[in-house]
Design an enzyme around this catalytic site. Structure first.
Site, PDB file in Angstrom:
ATOM      1  N   LYS A  76     -57.575  -3.631  -3.508  1.00  0.00           N
ATOM      2  CA  LYS A  76     -58.129  -3.798  -4.857  1.00  0.00           C
ATOM      3  C   LYS A  76     -59.561  -3.291  -4.974  1.00  0.00           C
ATOM      4  CE  LYS A  76     -55.084  -7.627  -5.945  1.00  0.00           C
ATOM      5  NZ  LYS A  76     -54.921  -8.989  -6.456  1.00  0.00           N
ATOM      6  N   ASP A 110     -56.044  -9.892 -12.965  1.00  0.00           N
ATOM      7  CA  ASP A 110     -55.941 -11.171 -12.248  1.00  0.00           C
ATOM      8  C   ASP A 110     -56.778 -12.248 -12.938  1.00  0.00           C
ATOM      9  OD1 ASP A 110     -54.267 -10.288 -10.180  1.00  0.00           O
ATOM     10  OD2 ASP A 110     -55.966  -9.538  -9.015  1.00  0.00           O
TER      11      ASP A 110
END
Ligand code: ATR
Length: 266
Positions: A76, A110
């Site tokens: 990420k 997220d």
């Protein structure tokens, strides 16, 4: 288990998740269920990418005509090195989990996905004890602090909790004491190694909610212990579904079938 492709052998498809490892990811199953329920002809595959290869793999996927890519552990942060346009949230928490290869933009779903999952839980107090100070914790701590929560951060390596609190917000604590917390959030990978977290469970308010980002067929050790102390528990599935739904909506500009996506996770 997914059929996994090495990135150099990526098949023709519109969407993918890249990770290392990626064979256990439930994202293909979840997104394919969403497409099927809406009669969309898209393909979504799991692609293995080793650290250091993220940029090259994304360039290849773009050339092969992919529209969108989800990024999972441990890429990420590395994924931020490729897109031309990084949204401020992803930049601030140093994590992008959703890329649009057509436009070269990336976002983090997220953090907003996590906040979506909190709404139906009716957490009794906006006061969280967060366990862990790694990549997963950053986005969620940021989201909580932005939403006005009190956040305590406990980490095995205390200096990392202090550094994260300084950069992102919240307060580092040296013991995992959950008094008054309405939410106890486990972002660590302790359950992978089967180790227990040193939480003072006896001091937990009985209406607190224990939330683990991990999920498995059986409840994680953290959630098992929490349930034994009478707490409500939530595993990582609702967050996976919520971040996936936000990715779907960003790529396709249409509402995601959230219930279908959640149910696909079992
Ligand atoms: P992620 O991106 O999934 O957050 P990470 O950045 O490697 O992964 O962070 C893992 C987190 O889990 C860290 O907070 C780590 O604690 P340390 O900073 O002390 O390493 C925590 N963690 C991993 N294994 C653990 C264990 N057995 N007990 C407690 N904490 C653990």
């Amino acid at each position: 288990m997914n059929r996994v492709f090495e990135w150099q052998d990526a098949p023709e498809a519109e969407f993918a998740v890249i990770g290392d490892p990626v064979s256990h990811s439930l994202s293909p199953k979840m997104h394919l269920a969403a497409y099927a329920s809406l009669g969309l002809p898209f393909r979504y595959v799991a692609i293995q990418v080793a650290p250091g290869d993220v940029r090259a793999s994304l360039e290849l996927l773009k050339k092969r005509g992919y529209w969108g890519v989800n990024v999972t552990v441990p890429h990420k942060e590395e994924a931020l090195g490729w897109p031309t346009e990084v949204e401020p949230l992803a930049l601030h928490v140093r994590a992008a989990n959703t890329l649009d290869l057509r436009s070269g933009a990336c976002i983090n779903t997220d953090a907003p996905g996590f906040m979506e999952t909190l709404a139906p839980l009716k957490v009794p107090r906006k006061d969280a004890l967060v366990l862990g100070a790694g990549g997963s914790a950053r986005a969620l701590v940021y989201a909580l602090v932005e939403a006005g929560w009190q956040v305590r951060i406990f980490n095995r390596t205390h200096e990392k909790a202090e550094a994260m609190a300084e950069e992102i917000g919240g307060r580092a604590v040296s013991v995992a004491a959950p008094e008054n917390a309405g939410l106890i959030l486990n972002t660590t990978s302790a359950s992978l190694s089967g180790s227990d977290l040193p939480i003072a469970w006896a001091e937990t308010a009985p209406d607190a909610i224990a939330y683990d980002l991990m999920y498995a067929k059986e409840p994680t050790p953290f959630l098992r212990t929490a349930a034994a102390h009478g707490l409500r528990t939530v595993d990582g599935r609702p967050l996976l579904a919520a971040q996936g739904a936000l990715s779907f909506e960003w790529w396709l500009s249409r509402p995601a079938p959230r219930q279908v996506m959640l149910e696909a996770l079992g």
